[in-house]
Design an enzyme around this catalytic site. Structure first.
Site, PDB file in Angstrom:
ATOM      1  N   LYS A  82      41.570  14.789   4.113  1.00 13.64           N
ATOM      2  CA  LYS A  82      42.691  15.490   3.494  1.00 13.64           C
ATOM      3  C   LYS A  82      43.936  14.619   3.717  1.00 13.64           C
ATOM      4  CE  LYS A  82      44.935  20.082   3.647  1.00 13.64           C
ATOM      5  NZ  LYS A  82      44.925  21.405   4.314  1.00 13.64           N
ATOM      6  N   SER A 157      44.577  25.355   1.122  1.00 14.63           N
ATOM      7  CA  SER A 157      45.214  24.141   0.668  1.00 14.63           C
ATOM      8  C   SER A 157      44.301  22.918   0.638  1.00 14.63           C
ATOM      9  CB  SER A 157      46.413  23.841   1.570  1.00 14.63           C
ATOM     10  OG  SER A 157      45.966  23.561   2.888  1.00 14.63           O
ATOM     11  N   SER A 181      42.936  27.622   5.093  1.00 16.09           N
ATOM     12  CA  SER A 181      42.970  26.470   4.192  1.00 16.09           C
ATOM     13  C   SER A 181      41.726  25.594   4.192  1.00 16.09           C
ATOM     14  CB  SER A 181      44.187  25.594   4.510  1.00 16.09           C
ATOM     15  OG  SER A 181      45.342  26.146   3.923  1.00 16.09           O
TER      16      SER A 181
END
Ligand SMILES: [Mg+2]
Ligand SMILES: [Zn+2]
Lengths: 489, 97, 492
Positions: A82, A157, A181
């Site tokens: 990420k 997210s 997330s």
């Protein structure tokens, strides 16, 4: 693409193939790059991939293996990051314009551990800007699409991390979970995603959103793979003062031990209105399965559940307003060209560099901490957080894990919730309290809706009891393997 | 609480050092007003005797010995700076003093 | 009308540690710009703070030294504000649970004259907290440059009560505080290097009034004399304003040392909404009694206690002890030498007069020097405490006259040679030969039978004429005590 391509294999299978000499890390990495070239234009999971660097790492892994110096089961297996996890000399944008030109001069602890294990650390994965969001629509570089339906969000997210695994662009990725997330996008993309106990995985090198809630965790297609990745990234780190000094069990070895049937708690507050019927039906099947293998289920109560969203948004935005103050246009972030003096640099660079949700949350957080409001908001939220923790403690005196859906609905359409912050915030209702209590949680895919969208179940475990949680999750997953289904792309 | 005192968006935006357009101001003013109303649940809670949670798993005295390690080379430290000179970060003139 | 000034000080002291407060990159003054940074210092995405145990121990030490209450638990808070010298745009500090509370600093005001001790009193402290320092801004015509070497260094903020009333008290407070902190090895407290920085809160009220007047915060007090002059100016300015009927505004003013006046600082509006909240990245500090006891055993004697001891136990005069006790290195030197010497009083005299003179000459700053040279301390100078003790003993034993010794000392300081060595080299030690002096004494008696007769008859003063003759004959190089002894023996 043949079904025998490395991209359709789990990390565990790739590890075995590498050991058996039937494939090389360069083969795997090249297949991954080819797959990204083929599908990422549609999915947009990746913000950046340094192909040359990835192949160099793969080559080095193959060289080690040839000399019999392989470093771990994951030596040669690609892992995507990420874009909030620092990798030396790679970009770290946090999907924000403000970090457009930034390159990290250092490695996050999880990255150092993965490099020490020989993994091929490759790719920067899309997210909601600074991990603020539940749909990956809040990326300055455009949204990621759900591989199961390109008109739907992948969740967020960590939407890039979940979509990349679902689309078989990379077998393993890391995400971060502040209020769901990792688990929510895993659920919406039909893959496994796990948030470890707070303090189990070092946060050093993770661009902070809400420091007291953030935790890095793995995405994979199976629970077995999640265990493999988790045991490498876990463990005490002296660079993170909130890292917990505890032994890391050999999770993947412990998965192989047959475990006794356990007691699962079903919190009645989670099974109320707001849950989609198909999600409900899917979870009922999971419950049936667990009962069929001897598990007991028990209705339990988490009476503070309805507080968790306000408590979460006060604490998370307050911490974020302070954590994001460093993105100021002075030392390493983009500077507004309209700035004429030092004060201008801040307001203009941040006004231009941050997207709408980040601005909204920074302002909300600054307000919750501001003179005259601290006691009413931040302090109250911290006290309510204590009540939420105590609720879980009571429940865990009676059960081994809590079973809930991960998300009230399957993936939603783009734009459906983006104009209404509260409805977006509500999509985290099942995952948020886990972060407030610091507990580990895992989302495991448990089927598809009638419209072909994945549904996920969430298991919440006791603190630092990842081993048990993984065993319980695996008891379902190894018999169903929903995460191995591949979306049509 | 949110009923009596709507958020002073100019004041808070200045605290947060975020320049907002007039349009953003009015959108945020409304959205954040709704969020604060939603937060009213918190205000009704009796937390008089409850200790606040700052850390999920609190500990004490997490520290290092005072032994220096090497830091970043100057070049690495400044490589992301929007503007630098004489190995220092350049900022527009600070006009506050 | 008579006015009274009320002054409180906020003193920031840089702790002398090897690494920074919340990361282990090194500390140091005068290093190339931005050579002491790391991801934590620069506040890069993902960087996290980790406490420095030594900085906490040093803070406890300061607390004990100043009789504070040491907190059982203290924690870390973020003070949020934007400034280019602060990498994260929040400072990790301590808000509502500081490491020390209360405490006091003993001060001495000037006496009637330099040889008289002045009145002593205690200045009360509010609190002491630990925090991280910010970087250094240098302003140019068009822009400013930032060096983050100092950013993140451990910084102790010592806050006094509004308990001082004159520039002299402020001066006395800073001097005493600095002496104590330097003696305890907390910090070098060099204001020029920014190791000690001071802000003053000043208000003025009619004498007899108990309510405090409107306070002004005075900044940019960068030297001890700057503090004194700035405070003095600001008090006068406020009194004048009151007398003219202009209201005093609560504001921050800046001392301009060159023009010698204070001017209002343009501070950002709402600068004081710091949005303090507990830093979620750091765990609290728990300080137990065992730790406090251990630190207490390592505390040095307080400078004023030392001074009282010297006066009482060693019978040293105030003028000497006041010269010694401001400098712990000088005291250490003195104590070491006096243990080996036959007269502590004489050693003290030599230290305060001759050693100090040589040291200050040797350390005179060369304005044109390329680099800063290491200061010579009593401990690093060429005259060791043993050498000074030897010198004093030679005088006491009559082997060297005081005058000769005074001549030898600068050479000892310059060459590192001992007094015996130098005296031998120069043939000066001959005069100490008693038999030779005895001959000269006999001659003197023979030349002045009158004086000898008077002395024998009980006229004590008559011996001086004979002594004078002996000294003249030896060109002042004979030891007067030895001469006195010999003459009395010969005349008895
Ligand atoms: Mg202050
Ligand atoms: Zn301070």
């Amino acid at each position: 693409m043949s079904n025998n391509s490395p991209i359709f294999k789990t990390a565990t299978e790739l590890s075995q193939d590498l050991q058996g000499g039937t494939v090389t890390s360069v083969d795997i990495t090249q297949a991954m790059i080819d797959r990204i070239d083929a599908v990422d234009e549609q999915v947009h999971a990746f913000l950046h991939i340094d192909k040359e660097d990835a192949l160099d790492q793969a080559k080095a892994s193959d060289d080690r293996r040839a000399k019999g110096e392989s470093l771990s089961p994951l030596d040669g297996v690609p892992v995507g990051m990420k874009d909030v996890i620092a990798v030396k000399d790679q970009p770290l944008t946090a999907a924000s314009k403000i970090l457009e030109n930034y390159r990290s001069p250092y490695d996050a602890t999880v990255v150092r551990k993965l490099k020490d294990a020989g993994a091929v650390v490759a790719g920067r994965l899309n997210l909601d800007e600074f991990a603020m969001g539940s749909s990956t629509e809040n990326s300055a570089y455009g949204p990621t699409r759900n591989p199961w339906n390109l008109e739907c969000v992948p969740g967020g997210s960590s939407g890039g991390s979940s979509a990349a695994v679902a689309a078989r662009e990379v077998p393993l990725t890391l995400g971060s979970d502040t209020g769901g997330s990792i688990r929510q996008p895993a659920s919406l993309c039909g893959v496994v995603g796990m948030k470890p106990t707070y303090g189990m995985v070092s946060r050093y090198g993770l661009a902070a959103f809400a420091s007291s809630l953030d935790q890095i965790g793995p995405f994979s297609t199976t629970v077995e793979d999640a265990a493999l990745l988790l045991e490498i990234i876990s463990g005490h780190d002296s660079l993170d003062s909130t890292s917990y000094p505890t032994e890391v069990p050999n999770y993947s070895a412990e998965l192989k031990n047959s475990s006794e049937p356990k007691v699962l708690g079903l919190p009645k507050e989670f099974f109320g209105p707001g849950m989609d019927d198909e999600v409900r039906a899917s979870i009922d099947q999971v419950i049936e399965y667990y009962r069929s293998i001897g598990y007991q289920t028990k209705e339990v109560s988490l009476p503070t559940t309805d507080l968790s969203i306000p408590v979460y948004y006060v604490i998370a935005t307050a911490e974020a307003s302070s954590n994001l103050a460093r993105y100021d246009g002075i030392r390493y972030t983009s500077r507004s060209e309209r700035a004429e003096n030092a004060i201008d640099v801040y307001a203009k660079s941040r006004g231009e560099g941050f997207g709408a949700e980040v601005k909204r949350r920074c302002i909300l957080g600054a307000y919750a901490l501001s003179s005259g409001y601290y006691d009413a908001y931040y302090l109250r939220a911290q006290k309510a957080r204590t009540l939420i923790r105590q609720d879980f403690e009571k429940v865990f005196a009676e059960v081994d894990a809590i079973l809930t859906p991960t998300s009230p609905t399957p993936a939603f359409k783009f734009g459906e919730k983006s104009e209404d912050p509260i409805s977006m915030y509500l999509s985290d209702v099942y995952t948020i309290s886990t972060n407030l209590a610091g507990l580990p949680g895992i989302s495991v895919p448990c089927g598809l809706s009638s419209s072909g969208l994945p549904i996920g179940m969430q298991l919440i475990g006791k603190a630092f009891d990842e081993s048990n949680l993984l065993q319980i999750a695996n008891a379902y997953d190894r018999e169903h393997l929903h995460g191995r289904q591949v979306p049509n792309l | 609480m949110s009923d009596e005192t709507p958020m002073d968006i100019d004041y808070v935006a200045n605290l947060a050092r975020i320049e907002l357009s007039d349009e953003e101001k009015s959108t945020y003013q409304k959205q954040l007003g709704d969020v604060l109303k939603y937060f009213d649940k918190l205000q009704q809670l009796d937390v008089e005797k409850v200790e606040p949670t700052a850390h999920a798993f609190p500990r004490h005295n997490v520290w290092d010995k005072d032994e220096p390690r090497t830091g970043l080379p100057v070049k690495e430290a400044l490589k992301n700076a929007p503007q630098s000179r004489q190995d220092q970060v350049v900022v527009p003139k600070v006009i506050e003093e | 009308m008579e006015y009274e000034a009320v002054i409180g000080l906020e003193v920031h002291v840089q702790l002398d540690t090897n690494s920074k407060m919340f990361t282990r990159v090194g500390t140091g003054f005068g290093q190339p710009p931005n050579s002491l940074t790391d991801p934590v210092v620069l506040g890069l995405p993902g960087a996290l703070p980790v406490m420095n145990e030594e900085a906490i121990e040093k803070s406890i030490k300061v607390g004990l030294l100043l009789d504070c209450k040491i907190a059982e638990v203290c924690k870390w808070d973020r003070k949020n504000y934007f400034y280019p010298d602060m990498p994260k745009n929040y400072q990790i500090s301590q808000y509502d649970q500081p490491i020390c509370e209360g405490g006091q600093v003993e001060i001495e005001m000037p006496g009637e004259n330099p040889s008289k001790m002045g009145p002593h009193r205690m200045v009360e402290l509010t609190r002491i907290h630990l925090e991280e320092d910010v970087g250094k801004l240098t302003h140019y015509e068009q822009d400013s440059l930032v060096d983050y070497n100092r950013a993140g260094c451990p910084l102790l903020e010592i806050v006094s009560e509004p308990d001082m009333h004159s520039p002299d008290e402020v001066f006395a407070y800073l001097t005493s505080l600095r002496n104590s902190l330097v003696a305890a090895g907390i910090s070098a407290c060099d204001m020029e290097k920014g190791q000690l920085r001071c802000d003053a809160n000043i208000s003025v009220r009619p004498r007899g009034e108990t309510k405090l007047g409107t306070k002004v915060e005075l900044k940019n007090l960068n030297t001890i004399s700057g503090v004194r002059n700035g405070v003095e100016y600001e008090i006068r300015r406020q009194i004048r304003a009151i007398e003219e009927g202009t209201p005093i505004i609560q504001e921050t003013r800046r001392w301009n040392p060159d023009q010698k006046y204070t001017t209002p600082m343009r501070t950002k509006e709402m600068a004081h909404d710091y949005r303090y909240f507990p830093d979620p990245d750091l765990m609290p500090v728990k300080i137990d009694q065992t730790w406090i006891d251990r630190v207490r055993t390592g505390l040095p004697e307080k400078p004023f206690d030392k001074q009282r001891r010297y006066q009482k136990d060693m019978n040293l005069p105030y003028s000497i002890t006041s010269a010694l006790c401001g400098d712990h290195l000088l005291c250490a030197y003195f104590e070491e030498a006096s243990e080996m010497a036959k007269s502590a009083g004489k050693v003290a005299n030599w230290v305060v007069n001759d050693l100090l003179r040589e040291l200050s000459q040797a350390n005179k700053v060369d304005e044109f020097a390329e680099e800063e040279t290491e200061k010579i301390t009593p401990q690093s100078c060429a005259v060791s405490p043993q050498m000074l003790a030897e010198l004093v003993n030679l005088i006491e034993d009559g082997k060297l006259t005081n005058n000769v010794a005074k001549e030898l000392f600068p050479e000892m300081f310059a060459t590192g040679k001992s007094a015996t060595e130098l005296a031998k080299e120069k043939g000066l030690d001959q005069q100490s030969d008693d038999s030779e002096i005895e001959g000269i004494c006999k001659e003197a008696i023979a030349n002045d039978p009158d004086a000898a007769e008077k002395f024998r008859g009980g006229k004590e003063g008559a011996i001086n004429a004979l002594k004078g003759a002996v000294m003249k004959a030896t060109r002042g190089q004979a030891n007067p005590k030895v001469v006195d002894d010999i003459l009395r023996r010969l005349l008895s």
